[in-house]
Design a protein around this motif. Structure first.
Motif, PDB file in Angstrom:
ATOM      1  N   ALA A  23       6.075   2.728  -4.245  1.00  0.00           N
ATOM      2  CA  ALA A  23       5.927   2.395  -5.666  1.00  0.00           C
ATOM      3  C   ALA A  23       6.142   0.897  -5.828  1.00  0.00           C
ATOM      4  CB  ALA A  23       6.939   3.175  -6.494  1.00  0.00           C
ATOM      5  N   THR A  24       5.148   0.240  -6.393  1.00  0.00           N
ATOM      6  CA  THR A  24       5.217  -1.205  -6.631  1.00  0.00           C
ATOM      7  C   THR A  24       5.017  -1.470  -8.109  1.00  0.00           C
ATOM      8  OG1 THR A  24       2.862  -1.779  -6.503  1.00  0.00           O
ATOM      9  CG2 THR A  24       4.010  -1.391  -4.406  1.00  0.00           C
ATOM     10  N   ASP A  25       5.168  -2.720  -8.504  1.00  0.00           N
ATOM     11  CA  ASP A  25       4.965  -3.053  -9.914  1.00  0.00           C
ATOM     12  C   ASP A  25       3.490  -3.015 -10.304  1.00  0.00           C
ATOM     13  OD1 ASP A  25       4.085  -5.313  -8.598  1.00  0.00           O
ATOM     14  OD2 ASP A  25       5.512  -6.678  -9.540  1.00  0.00           O
ATOM     15  N   GLN A  26       2.625  -2.811  -9.317  1.00  0.00           N
ATOM     16  CA  GLN A  26       1.187  -2.685  -9.590  1.00  0.00           C
ATOM     17  C   GLN A  26       0.695  -1.250  -9.475  1.00  0.00           C
ATOM     18  OE1 GLN A  26       0.179  -5.934  -6.663  1.00  0.00           O
ATOM     19  NE2 GLN A  26      -1.108  -6.623  -8.343  1.00  0.00           N
ATOM     20  N   GLY A  27       1.583  -0.343  -9.066  1.00  0.00           N
ATOM     21  CA  GLY A  27       1.197   1.051  -8.913  1.00  0.00           C
ATOM     22  C   GLY A  27       1.673   1.620  -7.591  1.00  0.00           C
ATOM     23  N   ILE A  28       1.185   2.812  -7.275  1.00  0.00           N
ATOM     24  CA  ILE A  28       1.591   3.511  -6.059  1.00  0.00           C
ATOM     25  C   ILE A  28       0.606   3.208  -4.938  1.00  0.00           C
ATOM     26  CG2 ILE A  28       2.052   5.745  -4.995  1.00  0.00           C
ATOM     27  CD1 ILE A  28       4.021   5.146  -7.176  1.00  0.00           C
ATOM     28  N   LEU A  29       1.146   2.886  -3.768  1.00  0.00           N
ATOM     29  CA  LEU A  29       0.325   2.640  -2.592  1.00  0.00           C
ATOM     30  C   LEU A  29       0.649   3.698  -1.549  1.00  0.00           C
ATOM     31  CD1 LEU A  29      -1.736   0.641  -1.389  1.00  0.00           C
ATOM     32  CD2 LEU A  29       0.200  -0.657  -0.465  1.00  0.00           C
ATOM     33  N   THR A  30      -0.383   4.301  -0.974  1.00  0.00           N
ATOM     34  CA  THR A  30      -0.203   5.297   0.076  1.00  0.00           C
ATOM     35  C   THR A  30      -0.979   4.859   1.318  1.00  0.00           C
ATOM     36  OG1 THR A  30      -2.085   6.655  -0.634  1.00  0.00           O
ATOM     37  CG2 THR A  30       0.055   7.153  -1.624  1.00  0.00           C
ATOM     38  N   GLU A  31      -0.782   5.595   2.401  1.00  0.00           N
ATOM     39  CA  GLU A  31      -1.372   5.357   3.713  1.00  0.00           C
ATOM     40  C   GLU A  31      -0.619   4.240   4.443  1.00  0.00           C
ATOM     41  OE1 GLU A  31      -3.458   7.360   5.123  1.00  0.00           O
ATOM     42  OE2 GLU A  31      -3.775   8.514   3.291  1.00  0.00           O
ATOM     43  N   THR A  32      -0.131   4.572   5.623  1.00  0.00           N
ATOM     44  CA  THR A  32       0.714   3.667   6.387  1.00  0.00           C
ATOM     45  C   THR A  32       0.064   2.312   6.624  1.00  0.00           C
ATOM     46  OG1 THR A  32       1.886   5.478   7.468  1.00  0.00           O
ATOM     47  CG2 THR A  32       1.887   3.355   8.603  1.00  0.00           C
ATOM     48  N   GLY A  33      -1.176   2.315   7.063  1.00  0.00           N
ATOM     49  CA  GLY A  33      -1.841   1.044   7.343  1.00  0.00           C
ATOM     50  C   GLY A  33      -1.907   0.136   6.140  1.00  0.00           C
ATOM     51  N   ALA A  34      -2.231   0.703   4.986  1.00  0.00           N
ATOM     52  CA  ALA A  34      -2.329  -0.090   3.763  1.00  0.00           C
ATOM     53  C   ALA A  34      -0.970  -0.640   3.357  1.00  0.00           C
ATOM     54  CB  ALA A  34      -2.920   0.758   2.638  1.00  0.00           C
ATOM     55  N   ILE A  35       0.061   0.194   3.463  1.00  0.00           N
ATOM     56  CA  ILE A  35       1.405  -0.242   3.093  1.00  0.00           C
ATOM     57  C   ILE A  35       1.879  -1.373   4.006  1.00  0.00           C
ATOM     58  CG2 ILE A  35       3.826   0.473   3.007  1.00  0.00           C
ATOM     59  CD1 ILE A  35       2.817   3.232   2.066  1.00  0.00           C
ATOM     60  N   LEU A  36       1.682  -1.217   5.303  1.00  0.00           N
ATOM     61  CA  LEU A  36       2.120  -2.253   6.237  1.00  0.00           C
ATOM     62  C   LEU A  36       1.391  -3.567   5.995  1.00  0.00           C
ATOM     63  CD1 LEU A  36       2.550  -0.402   9.660  1.00  0.00           C
ATOM     64  CD2 LEU A  36       4.063  -0.469   7.681  1.00  0.00           C
ATOM     65  N   GLU A  37       0.093  -3.498   5.781  1.00  0.00           N
ATOM     66  CA  GLU A  37      -0.686  -4.714   5.530  1.00  0.00           C
ATOM     67  C   GLU A  37      -0.250  -5.379   4.223  1.00  0.00           C
ATOM     68  OE1 GLU A  37      -3.223  -6.235   7.212  1.00  0.00           O
ATOM     69  OE2 GLU A  37      -4.119  -4.741   8.554  1.00  0.00           O
ATOM     70  N   TYR A  38       0.077  -4.573   3.215  1.00  0.00           N
ATOM     71  CA  TYR A  38       0.526  -5.106   1.934  1.00  0.00           C
ATOM     72  C   TYR A  38       1.842  -5.860   2.102  1.00  0.00           C
ATOM     73  CZ  TYR A  38       2.230  -5.074  -2.923  1.00  0.00           C
ATOM     74  OH  TYR A  38       2.715  -5.431  -4.163  1.00  0.00           O
ATOM     75  N   ILE A  39       2.769  -5.261   2.817  1.00  0.00           N
ATOM     76  CA  ILE A  39       4.054  -5.914   3.040  1.00  0.00           C
ATOM     77  C   ILE A  39       3.867  -7.222   3.800  1.00  0.00           C
ATOM     78  CG2 ILE A  39       6.283  -5.701   4.216  1.00  0.00           C
ATOM     79  CD1 ILE A  39       5.994  -2.620   3.772  1.00  0.00           C
ATOM     80  N   ALA A  40       3.039  -7.206   4.833  1.00  0.00           N
ATOM     81  CA  ALA A  40       2.790  -8.421   5.618  1.00  0.00           C
ATOM     82  C   ALA A  40       2.151  -9.506   4.761  1.00  0.00           C
ATOM     83  CB  ALA A  40       1.906  -8.100   6.811  1.00  0.00           C
ATOM     84  N   ALA A  41       1.243  -9.118   3.874  1.00  0.00           N
ATOM     85  CA  ALA A  41       0.579 -10.099   3.012  1.00  0.00           C
ATOM     86  C   ALA A  41       1.551 -10.718   2.013  1.00  0.00           C
ATOM     87  CB  ALA A  41      -0.580  -9.439   2.277  1.00  0.00           C
TER      88      ALA A  41
END
Length: 206
Positions: free
Chosen positions: A55-73
């Motif tokens: 859960a982020t301030d922009q909404g819910i993010l699912t899928e491991t790859g997407a979450i990891l890439e988001y954190i790295a970005a």
């Protein structure tokens, strides 16, 4: 941010990455033993009935790859994704393999009902797990790690938390880890990282 997780699930990868990135976050356990992932409350968060969900301030993010890439970005200074194009592509290739092949091979054991209903088919899938997971470990042993303890060699990348999460399942999947010296060194190295130690204390990793 809030990470919805179940202990020793693939959500461990997201938790490790959040720790490594130094981002503030909360943990919300989803009790699979009580089928909490199928409740209307959780389905409103992740209609896939799975973890992780972030859960982020922009909404819910699912899928491991997407979450990891988001954190790295969000945290480029953490160096979780190589900046050199070839190294980044190689990292993503391993990540793709972990998600589309190795995790699926594991899921054929406990989650075979996703693909079959006949008891004989379910038993056949379960029986294949030691073979298919061992084959996955053989691929990684021969095609990852390079000259260092991590997937890409000397430095940790996004592929490492993901592989470490999967490594928690290997014994239960019938894999003899001692047969894979590079993978063994990897798991021992990751176990000593502060991020992993913290998550063990929090019960995310058991």
């Amino acid at each position: 941010m809030k990470l919805f997780y179940s202990p020793n699930s693939v959500a461990v990868a997201s938790a490790i990455t959040l720790q490594e990135a130094g981002l503030p976050y909360e943990l919300a356990r989803v009790d699979f033993a009580k089928a909490a992932q199928t409740t209307p409350e959780y389905l409103s968060i992740n209609p896939k009935a799975r973890v992780p969900a972030l859960a982020t301030d922009q909404g819910i993010l699912t899928e491991t790859g997407a979450i990891l890439e988001y954190i790295a970005a969000l945290t480029p200074k953490a160096g979780l994704m190589p900046t050199e194009p070839w190294a980044a592509a190689q990292t993503r290739a391993i990540m793709g393999y972990l998600g589309s092949t190795m995790h699926v091979a594991h899921a054929h054991g406990a989650r075979g009902a996703r693909w079959a209903t006949e008891q004989s088919a379910l038993e056949d899938m379960r029986a294949m797990v030691p073979q298919t997971m061992t084959a996955c470990c053989t691929y990684l042993e021969e095609n990852a790690f390079g000259d260092g303890p991590y997937v890409m060699g000397a430095s940790m990348t996004l592929a490492d938390p993901w592989l470490y999460a999967i490594s928690l399942w290997l014994k239960g999947d019938g894999v003899i880890l001692a047969d894979f010296p590079k993978l063994t060194r990897f798991t021992e190295t990751m176990a000593q990282r502060d991020s992993v130690r913290v998550l063990r204390k929090k019960g995310v990793i058991k």
